[in-house]
Write a protein that holds these residues in place. Sequence first.
Motif, PDB file in Angstrom:
ATOM      1  N   LEU A  29       0.775  -1.197  -0.025  1.00  0.00           N
ATOM      2  CA  LEU A  29       0.031   0.023   0.035  1.00  0.00           C
ATOM      3  C   LEU A  29       0.862   1.091   0.075  1.00  0.00           C
ATOM      4  O   LEU A  29       0.596   2.258  -0.487  1.00  0.00           O
ATOM      5  N   LEU A  30       1.899   1.293   0.745  1.00  0.00           N
ATOM      6  CA  LEU A  30       2.776   2.592   1.131  1.00  0.00           C
ATOM      7  C   LEU A  30       3.525   2.610  -0.468  1.00  0.00           C
ATOM      8  O   LEU A  30       3.920   3.795  -0.974  1.00  0.00           O
ATOM      9  N   LEU A  31       3.771   1.666  -1.288  1.00  0.00           N
ATOM     10  CA  LEU A  31       4.395   1.485  -2.499  1.00  0.00           C
ATOM     11  C   LEU A  31       3.780   2.252  -3.471  1.00  0.00           C
ATOM     12  O   LEU A  31       3.867   3.080  -4.399  1.00  0.00           O
ATOM     13  N   LEU A  32       2.266   1.809  -3.289  1.00  0.00           N
ATOM     14  CA  LEU A  32       1.304   2.336  -4.458  1.00  0.00           C
ATOM     15  C   LEU A  32       1.042   3.578  -4.130  1.00  0.00           C
ATOM     16  O   LEU A  32       0.864   4.552  -5.066  1.00  0.00           O
ATOM     17  N   ALA A  33       1.114   4.223  -2.629  1.00  0.00           N
ATOM     18  CA  ALA A  33       0.853   5.482  -2.581  1.00  0.00           C
ATOM     19  C   ALA A  33       1.987   6.227  -3.134  1.00  0.00           C
ATOM     20  O   ALA A  33       1.504   7.335  -3.627  1.00  0.00           O
ATOM     21  N   MET A  34       3.105   5.878  -2.820  1.00  0.00           N
ATOM     22  CA  MET A  34       4.351   6.716  -3.263  1.00  0.00           C
ATOM     23  C   MET A  34       4.209   6.829  -4.765  1.00  0.00           C
ATOM     24  O   MET A  34       4.323   8.038  -5.230  1.00  0.00           O
ATOM     25  N   GLY A  35       3.660   5.937  -5.579  1.00  0.00           N
ATOM     26  CA  GLY A  35       3.766   5.868  -6.884  1.00  0.00           C
ATOM     27  C   GLY A  35       2.493   6.575  -7.378  1.00  0.00           C
ATOM     28  O   GLY A  35       2.730   7.294  -8.338  1.00  0.00           O
ATOM     29  N   ALA A  36       1.462   6.650  -6.732  1.00  0.00           N
ATOM     30  CA  ALA A  36       0.420   7.292  -7.071  1.00  0.00           C
ATOM     31  C   ALA A  36       0.693   8.956  -6.888  1.00  0.00           C
ATOM     32  O   ALA A  36       0.183   9.605  -7.747  1.00  0.00           O
ATOM     33  N   ILE A  37       1.331   9.251  -5.798  1.00  0.00           N
ATOM     34  CA  ILE A  37       1.728  10.767  -5.638  1.00  0.00           C
ATOM     35  C   ILE A  37       2.332  11.014  -6.919  1.00  0.00           C
ATOM     36  O   ILE A  37       2.294  12.271  -7.334  1.00  0.00           O
ATOM     37  N   ALA A  65       4.955  -3.257  -5.645  1.00  0.00           N
ATOM     38  CA  ALA A  65       3.847  -3.492  -4.667  1.00  0.00           C
ATOM     39  C   ALA A  65       2.981  -4.976  -5.055  1.00  0.00           C
ATOM     40  O   ALA A  65       3.124  -5.751  -4.233  1.00  0.00           O
ATOM     41  N   ILE A  66       3.003  -5.270  -6.385  1.00  0.00           N
ATOM     42  CA  ILE A  66       2.420  -6.320  -6.784  1.00  0.00           C
ATOM     43  C   ILE A  66       3.546  -7.663  -6.299  1.00  0.00           C
ATOM     44  O   ILE A  66       2.841  -8.461  -5.879  1.00  0.00           O
ATOM     45  N   ALA A  67       4.798  -7.501  -6.622  1.00  0.00           N
ATOM     46  CA  ALA A  67       5.789  -8.563  -6.233  1.00  0.00           C
ATOM     47  C   ALA A  67       5.622  -8.866  -4.682  1.00  0.00           C
ATOM     48  O   ALA A  67       5.548  -9.927  -4.135  1.00  0.00           O
ATOM     49  N   MET A  68       5.325  -7.775  -3.783  1.00  0.00           N
ATOM     50  CA  MET A  68       5.192  -7.870  -2.290  1.00  0.00           C
ATOM     51  C   MET A  68       4.100  -8.734  -2.011  1.00  0.00           C
ATOM     52  O   MET A  68       4.387  -9.387  -0.967  1.00  0.00           O
ATOM     53  N   VAL A  69       3.073  -8.653  -2.739  1.00  0.00           N
ATOM     54  CA  VAL A  69       1.837  -9.358  -2.532  1.00  0.00           C
ATOM     55  C   VAL A  69       2.101 -10.579  -3.164  1.00  0.00           C
ATOM     56  O   VAL A  69       1.371 -11.829  -2.286  1.00  0.00           O
ATOM     57  N   VAL A  70       2.553 -11.060  -4.206  1.00  0.00           N
ATOM     58  CA  VAL A  70       2.281 -12.312  -4.945  1.00  0.00           C
ATOM     59  C   VAL A  70       3.541 -13.278  -4.560  1.00  0.00           C
ATOM     60  O   VAL A  70       3.256 -14.387  -4.723  1.00  0.00           O
ATOM     61  N   ARG A  77      12.172 -12.380  -0.756  1.00  0.00           N
ATOM     62  CA  ARG A  77      13.334 -11.676   0.073  1.00  0.00           C
ATOM     63  C   ARG A  77      13.899 -10.581  -1.027  1.00  0.00           C
ATOM     64  O   ARG A  77      14.144  -9.530  -0.810  1.00  0.00           O
ATOM     65  N   TRP A  78      14.249 -10.878  -2.462  1.00  0.00           N
ATOM     66  CA  TRP A  78      14.642 -10.049  -3.342  1.00  0.00           C
ATOM     67  C   TRP A  78      13.611  -8.814  -3.296  1.00  0.00           C
ATOM     68  O   TRP A  78      14.177  -7.726  -3.323  1.00  0.00           O
ATOM     69  N   ALA A  79      12.322  -9.023  -3.453  1.00  0.00           N
ATOM     70  CA  ALA A  79      11.424  -8.080  -3.726  1.00  0.00           C
ATOM     71  C   ALA A  79      11.386  -7.300  -2.542  1.00  0.00           C
ATOM     72  O   ALA A  79      11.211  -5.906  -2.753  1.00  0.00           O
ATOM     73  N   SER A  80      11.384  -7.651  -1.307  1.00  0.00           N
ATOM     74  CA  SER A  80      11.517  -6.933  -0.144  1.00  0.00           C
ATOM     75  C   SER A  80      12.592  -5.965  -0.023  1.00  0.00           C
ATOM     76  O   SER A  80      12.611  -4.790   0.287  1.00  0.00           O
ATOM     77  N   VAL A  81      13.932  -6.685  -0.395  1.00  0.00           N
ATOM     78  CA  VAL A  81      15.038  -5.712  -0.441  1.00  0.00           C
ATOM     79  C   VAL A  81      15.179  -4.743  -1.318  1.00  0.00           C
ATOM     80  O   VAL A  81      15.233  -3.467  -1.216  1.00  0.00           O
ATOM     81  N   LEU A  82      14.526  -5.076  -2.703  1.00  0.00           N
ATOM     82  CA  LEU A  82      14.441  -3.919  -3.801  1.00  0.00           C
ATOM     83  C   LEU A  82      13.695  -3.097  -3.380  1.00  0.00           C
ATOM     84  O   LEU A  82      13.776  -1.559  -3.597  1.00  0.00           O
ATOM     85  N   SER A  83      12.461  -3.479  -3.067  1.00  0.00           N
ATOM     86  CA  SER A  83      11.206  -2.485  -2.488  1.00  0.00           C
ATOM     87  C   SER A  83      11.913  -1.295  -1.292  1.00  0.00           C
ATOM     88  O   SER A  83      11.549  -0.111  -1.444  1.00  0.00           O
TER      89      SER A  83
END
Length: 142
Positions: A29-37, A65-70, A77-83
Amino acid sequence: MTTRPQAAGSHRRDDTGAAVTVLRYLSALLLLAMGAIHLYLVFDGVGGLLGVLFVLNAIGGLVLAIAMVVLRGGLLRWASVLSLLFMAGTLLALVMALTIGFFGIFETIDYQLVPTTLVVEAIGTVVLAVTTVLVLRSRNAT
C-alpha cells in the motif's frame, strides 16, 4: 478427540507469519501511495526530466507492490530488499532536492504534496525495513 500440545514457541512462528503478511500488504500500500503521488504530479503538470522520473517511479512502485503481495520464498526476499532500496532511494532523492539539489532540480517544502510525500516515504522506509528484516529472518518467507 485429543489435541497434541504445541511445541514451545510454535505459536510465536504463527504470530511472526501473520505479522509478515500484514507488513507485506502494508508495504504494498505504501509503495502504491508513493507511486500514485508521483503519477498525480505528472498529470498535474510536472514535465521534462522530472516528469519522466516520476512516471518511472510510479511504474516501479506498482511492480514492487505487486511483487510484495504475490511472491513467496527467495523471490519475496529479493522483492523486499529491492522495495526497501527503492523507497529509501526515492526519499533520499527528495531530501537531496530539498537541500542541495538533485540533478539540477531544486525543490521547496511548500511545493504541492512535498510534505505528504516526505511522510509517506519515511513511513514506507521504516515499514519496509521491518518487513525486510522479518522476511530475511523467516525460514519460509510467506
